[in-house]
Design a protein around this motif. Sequence first.
Motif, PDB file in Angstrom:
ATOM      1  N   ALA A 103      26.934 -42.327  24.608  1.00 19.84           N
ATOM      2  CA  ALA A 103      27.049 -43.768  24.806  1.00 19.84           C
ATOM      3  C   ALA A 103      28.300 -44.096  25.609  1.00 19.84           C
ATOM      4  CB  ALA A 103      27.082 -44.468  23.446  1.00 19.84           C
ATOM      5  N   THR A 104      29.361 -43.372  25.344  1.00 24.74           N
ATOM      6  CA  THR A 104      30.613 -43.606  26.059  1.00 24.74           C
ATOM      7  C   THR A 104      30.442 -43.295  27.544  1.00 24.74           C
ATOM      8  OG1 THR A 104      31.603 -42.748  24.045  1.00 24.74           O
ATOM      9  CG2 THR A 104      33.091 -43.197  25.879  1.00 24.74           C
ATOM     10  N   ALA A 105      29.720 -42.215  27.847  1.00 27.74           N
ATOM     11  CA  ALA A 105      29.473 -41.871  29.253  1.00 27.74           C
ATOM     12  C   ALA A 105      28.640 -42.959  29.917  1.00 27.74           C
ATOM     13  CB  ALA A 105      28.772 -40.518  29.349  1.00 27.74           C
ATOM     14  N   LEU A 106      27.646 -43.452  29.203  1.00 26.98           N
ATOM     15  CA  LEU A 106      26.802 -44.522  29.763  1.00 26.98           C
ATOM     16  C   LEU A 106      27.609 -45.784  30.020  1.00 26.98           C
ATOM     17  CD1 LEU A 106      23.547 -44.201  27.603  1.00 26.98           C
ATOM     18  CD2 LEU A 106      23.753 -43.771  30.066  1.00 26.98           C
ATOM     19  N   ASP A 107      28.608 -46.000  29.184  1.00 24.13           N
ATOM     20  CA  ASP A 107      29.430 -47.205  29.304  1.00 24.13           C
ATOM     21  C   ASP A 107      30.205 -47.214  30.620  1.00 24.13           C
ATOM     22  OD1 ASP A 107      30.292 -49.655  28.264  1.00 24.13           O
ATOM     23  OD2 ASP A 107      32.121 -48.774  27.452  1.00 24.13           O
ATOM     24  N   ASP A 108      30.371 -46.028  31.222  1.00 29.49           N
ATOM     25  CA  ASP A 108      31.103 -45.960  32.493  1.00 29.49           C
ATOM     26  C   ASP A 108      30.178 -46.099  33.694  1.00 29.49           C
ATOM     27  OD1 ASP A 108      33.575 -45.680  31.335  1.00 29.49           O
ATOM     28  OD2 ASP A 108      33.387 -43.497  31.155  1.00 29.49           O
ATOM     29  N   ILE A 109      28.892 -46.253  33.452  1.00 26.03           N
ATOM     30  CA  ILE A 109      27.932 -46.346  34.562  1.00 26.03           C
ATOM     31  C   ILE A 109      27.534 -47.807  34.744  1.00 26.03           C
ATOM     32  CG2 ILE A 109      25.618 -45.664  35.330  1.00 26.03           C
ATOM     33  CD1 ILE A 109      26.079 -43.011  33.869  1.00 26.03           C
ATOM     34  N   ALA A 110      27.474 -48.229  36.014  1.00 28.66           N
ATOM     35  CA  ALA A 110      27.282 -49.659  36.301  1.00 28.66           C
ATOM     36  C   ALA A 110      25.844 -50.117  36.143  1.00 28.66           C
ATOM     37  CB  ALA A 110      27.759 -49.958  37.724  1.00 28.66           C
ATOM     38  N   ALA A 111      24.884 -49.273  36.519  1.00 29.91           N
ATOM     39  CA  ALA A 111      23.507 -49.755  36.578  1.00 29.91           C
ATOM     40  C   ALA A 111      22.523 -48.703  36.075  1.00 29.91           C
ATOM     41  CB  ALA A 111      23.154 -50.158  37.997  1.00 29.91           C
ATOM     42  N   VAL A 112      21.299 -49.140  35.788  1.00 29.17           N
ATOM     43  CA  VAL A 112      20.231 -48.255  35.375  1.00 29.17           C
ATOM     44  C   VAL A 112      18.946 -48.724  36.040  1.00 29.17           C
ATOM     45  CG1 VAL A 112      19.801 -49.621  33.286  1.00 29.17           C
ATOM     46  CG2 VAL A 112      18.970 -47.265  33.399  1.00 29.17           C
ATOM     47  N   VAL A 113      18.102 -47.770  36.407  1.00 26.93           N
ATOM     48  CA  VAL A 113      16.782 -48.126  36.947  1.00 26.93           C
ATOM     49  C   VAL A 113      15.719 -47.567  36.009  1.00 26.93           C
ATOM     50  CG1 VAL A 113      15.222 -48.016  38.926  1.00 26.93           C
ATOM     51  CG2 VAL A 113      17.704 -47.914  39.289  1.00 26.93           C
ATOM     52  N   THR A 114      14.795 -48.435  35.606  1.00 24.73           N
ATOM     53  CA  THR A 114      13.674 -47.963  34.785  1.00 24.73           C
ATOM     54  C   THR A 114      12.385 -48.609  35.289  1.00 24.73           C
ATOM     55  OG1 THR A 114      13.564 -49.747  33.144  1.00 24.73           O
ATOM     56  CG2 THR A 114      15.169 -47.993  32.729  1.00 24.73           C
ATOM     57  N   THR A 115      11.289 -48.051  34.838  1.00 26.52           N
ATOM     58  CA  THR A 115      10.004 -48.735  34.999  1.00 26.52           C
ATOM     59  C   THR A 115       9.737 -49.481  33.693  1.00 26.52           C
ATOM     60  OG1 THR A 115       8.841 -46.791  34.195  1.00 26.52           O
ATOM     61  CG2 THR A 115       9.138 -47.003  36.592  1.00 26.52           C
ATOM     62  N   SER A 116       8.527 -49.978  33.538  1.00 22.90           N
ATOM     63  CA  SER A 116       8.214 -50.711  32.317  1.00 22.90           C
ATOM     64  C   SER A 116       6.764 -50.468  31.942  1.00 22.90           C
ATOM     65  CB  SER A 116       8.465 -52.194  32.525  1.00 22.90           C
ATOM     66  OG  SER A 116       7.615 -52.665  33.547  1.00 22.90           O
ATOM     67  N   SER A 117       6.363 -51.042  30.828  1.00 25.72           N
ATOM     68  CA  SER A 117       5.032 -50.751  30.309  1.00 25.72           C
ATOM     69  C   SER A 117       4.090 -51.960  30.400  1.00 25.72           C
ATOM     70  CB  SER A 117       5.194 -50.287  28.861  1.00 25.72           C
ATOM     71  OG  SER A 117       3.954 -50.064  28.272  1.00 25.72           O
ATOM     72  N   ALA A 132       7.663 -42.135  30.354  1.00 24.26           N
ATOM     73  CA  ALA A 132       7.318 -42.175  31.783  1.00 24.26           C
ATOM     74  C   ALA A 132       8.189 -43.130  32.601  1.00 24.26           C
ATOM     75  CB  ALA A 132       5.840 -42.538  31.941  1.00 24.26           C
ATOM     76  N   GLY A 133       9.414 -42.736  32.819  1.00 25.59           N
ATOM     77  CA  GLY A 133      10.276 -43.507  33.723  1.00 25.59           C
ATOM     78  C   GLY A 133      10.972 -44.683  33.075  1.00 25.59           C
ATOM     79  N   GLN A 134      10.725 -44.906  31.778  1.00 26.48           N
ATOM     80  CA  GLN A 134      11.339 -46.064  31.120  1.00 26.48           C
ATOM     81  C   GLN A 134      12.607 -45.701  30.356  1.00 26.48           C
ATOM     82  OE1 GLN A 134       8.120 -48.487  29.173  1.00 26.48           O
ATOM     83  NE2 GLN A 134       6.874 -47.023  30.308  1.00 26.48           N
ATOM     84  N   ALA A 135      12.908 -44.405  30.305  1.00 29.06           N
ATOM     85  CA  ALA A 135      14.159 -43.910  29.721  1.00 29.06           C
ATOM     86  C   ALA A 135      14.240 -44.138  28.217  1.00 29.06           C
ATOM     87  CB  ALA A 135      15.375 -44.546  30.384  1.00 29.06           C
ATOM     88  N   ARG A 136      15.104 -43.359  27.580  1.00 30.57           N
ATOM     89  CA  ARG A 136      15.387 -43.643  26.168  1.00 30.57           C
ATOM     90  C   ARG A 136      16.134 -44.965  26.093  1.00 30.57           C
ATOM     91  NH1 ARG A 136      20.683 -41.443  24.858  1.00 30.57           N
ATOM     92  NH2 ARG A 136      21.581 -40.674  26.815  1.00 30.57           N
ATOM     93  N   ARG A 137      16.170 -45.545  24.900  1.00 27.59           N
ATOM     94  CA  ARG A 137      16.614 -46.926  24.766  1.00 27.59           C
ATOM     95  C   ARG A 137      18.055 -47.183  25.234  1.00 27.59           C
ATOM     96  NH1 ARG A 137      15.115 -48.006  18.669  1.00 27.59           N
ATOM     97  NH2 ARG A 137      15.190 -45.729  18.612  1.00 27.59           N
TER      98      ARG A 137
END
Lengths: 208, 488, 246
Positions: A103-117, A132-137
Amino acid sequence: MSSAREEILGRIRSTQTGSAATVSVAPAPVTEPMETEAMLDLFVENMRDYRAIVREVSVDDIAAAVDAVLAEHGCHTVVVPPDLPPEVAPTSIETTVDDDLSATALDDIAAVVTTSSVGIAVTGTIVLDHCAGQARRALSLVPDVHICVVHADQVVTSVPEAITRLRASVEAGRPLTWISGPSATSDIELNRVEGVHGPRNLEVILVR
Amino acid sequence: MSAPLAKTTPTFVGMPKFPAMAKDALANTQQRRNLLHATHTIRAKRASVVEEVPQWEALRLNGADVKDEVLANLDSYLLQFEEKLTERGATVHWARDAEEANRIVLDLVRAEGVDEVVKVKSMATQEIELNEALEAAGIHAWETDLAELIIQLGHDRPSHILVPAIHRGRAEIRQIFRQEMGKVGRPAPEDMTDAPRELAEAARLHLREKFLRAKVAISGANFAIADTGTLVVLESEGNGRMCLTLPETLISVVGIEKVLPTWEDLGTFMQLLPRSSTGERMNPYTTMWTGPAEGDGPQNVHVVLIDNGRTRVLADEVGRQTLRCIRCSACLNVCPVYERVGGHAYGSVYPGPIGAVLTPQLRGTSSAIDQSLPYASSLCGACFEVCPVRIDIPRLLVKLRTQVVDEHRGHNSVESRTMQAAAWMFADSRRLAKAQKASTLGGKLLGRRTALGALPWPASSWSSARDVPVPPKETFRQWWDRTGGGQA
Amino acid sequence: MRVALFATCFNDTMWPETPKATVRLLRRLGVDVEFPSKQTCCGQMFTNTGYADEAIPLARKFVDVFEGYDAVVSVSGSCTGSVREQYADLAARSGDAALADGVAKVAPKTYELSEFLVDVLGVTDVGAYFPHRVTYHPTCHSLRMLKVGDKPLQLLRQVRGIDLVELPAADECCGFGGTFAMKNADVSVAMGSDKVRRIRDTEAEVVVAGDNSCLAHIGGLLGRLRSGVRTLHLAEILASTDGDVL
């Protein structure tokens, strides 16, 4: 431990009478599905009403749109799930592929790209079932810009239609995240303010 | 076998009755301004999004029936829910009362070897006063909902189901954040104004470090789906998602009445709840989980099902409709009494109209506050009109008033003597006519006066602010007899 | 059609002009209304304060007195509401099947005045004349228990000479609430004060409603403020004519 269980169940059973067990249930009302173009327009209108930024693109222009969003927000870092479809992946900056990042590593990342359902027109909601492209929560939660790609054929008119489509995901044990606009609160004098803990920017790319 | 009542938790023991609390609240003009603004804002929002749904009444009917059907067959739905959850790798616990629920949660937290937990806003955990139980055992429970944070940092009590800090204005919130945040974590920014955006930003920064390090989260649930074993939490800020996603262990405390039969039933409630509650077509975030998900989120998933007086409510065929409640708080927002006195006067974590019927059913009517709650309403019916699951709150208030009176029969109070004398008079029209003679005599003696000013007790409760009408010199009945129904 | 007037104990004793106006109005419309003299009180105050045992004999009496009529017209929305919506619960508590039967027969044909005029007689223009500025307060039990909707307004709009002005937040309770007005006097007065402020803002000369109990509360506050605004029951405005203006 089971004694509490037995006792509560016993208490419940002692309240049950023959007549109570046969409650007739008035059927849930049905919303007629809308015609496709009108439905997609409503979907966009409702998402915008709750402050999501929506871009409508054709299938060939998804990656360009993703790049444009990243540039607009000045993002230098972006995370994607390992199974993100290639036509959705950003090309302008280097991407971090999720490898069970903390979570700490994610906190240093500005953006995320996912698909949706699933998308829901009458509420302006996007549902992720995290496969399928929607990533873990955690991915679509911690970075401050969530770029979410929705395909026109994923959009339905009403909440019950979405529920019907999502049964298989739930039966497979997958969690769901329903998103209607960016993080918001109305806790201060009942005035809606966008942006508390979740992504403060919800950027939807609707492929139609 | 009669199920036990819920115990009054320490916070509310010995609370004075509603009228006394209300009088103090009415004198708090800052709070009254905050409440007026907030309730009217959300009332209008609700009305406009409900208007958008042509089948709203049909949704309400379906919602009410589904809940009734659950309550009629609660044992089998709970067992089905338990079976599904267990199949999915979660652990289900059962708790008869608050004490048992707190003990179960405490043991689970201790087993993880932590001294802090993050919490999603939950009425069930407030009801059992879980935070207090954890604190007593040396475990910090951090509330992460913005309004709950305001309450916790301000050493205050919640006054609304959805917006617990509704009684606070932005200036007060700034003050609380400036004074208190630094004592328990990251302080509020030096230059923070009282702009809601800046206050929200301060909460984001303050809580983020807690989210990122938390090992255990505690939540409630809005719905529990029996046929899939799914739990559902609706929220707005993302604090819920943080708690439900980042920690390794998730403990959810769920009232036994929260269960819905099928996944499809959720379709109705995901329409009813957000529109009734925050006045939105849909709340920003909803998380649904069905046991631990592989490689995603908490792997150690617990559910604590609590009774705490609910089976007692269930036992009453009329009163059980209270258990349909989905805690939307629409009834609070439209209530003219709540709007003026706020939530603290209700002596429970459940304020407003629903609190006035739920609390005396869960706790019984033995204390002063609980006896006064059914009377904390003008029976105007605005609550029933907006209730998404059609709980007939006015009817339940009357029923509970009857219970209070029945429990005091033989106590010979001024009120009961007056009521009995009046009932005796009304039993026979000749007795009424006789009493009316005294009344019209009074009217004649008062001559041309049309109203009276202040009168001694007990009439003073009326006359301190309202003129008292003078009785007429002739009643209708006397007129009818004298004139042959006006034909003479 | 045999029509009975239920004057209600409160109006009979304290506000006789209202049932008198109702009699004049109904006669003008060709209804030969009767006043069964054995009637007393519907029991609403007892029921709503929790004294169900005291209310049950009054419900029984109401049924006995009015069972033989085709329609019962009442000048109180809340008393009508009590008969129609609460008597069934009282009958159930009494365990008296005959009472339950009687209630099932009498309750549906008990009407509040505006319902009787609009739904049963089918009139909205009752030939009234009332040359004053008037605002209408819909009482809670008329509105939410009986669901009279805009029937009183339909009737008022047809009154000649009337200057009918809308009351802001009209559907909000005035704070009377029966014994609530005494048991929670502070809250009751706080609610009533807001209602009265909005009434005065309309600059109406008269505030009209279908319940004199709510009007006694509103009028008591208006009187204390020496506001000069009068309270009148709907029946009195509808009964008033060119030759007999109130």
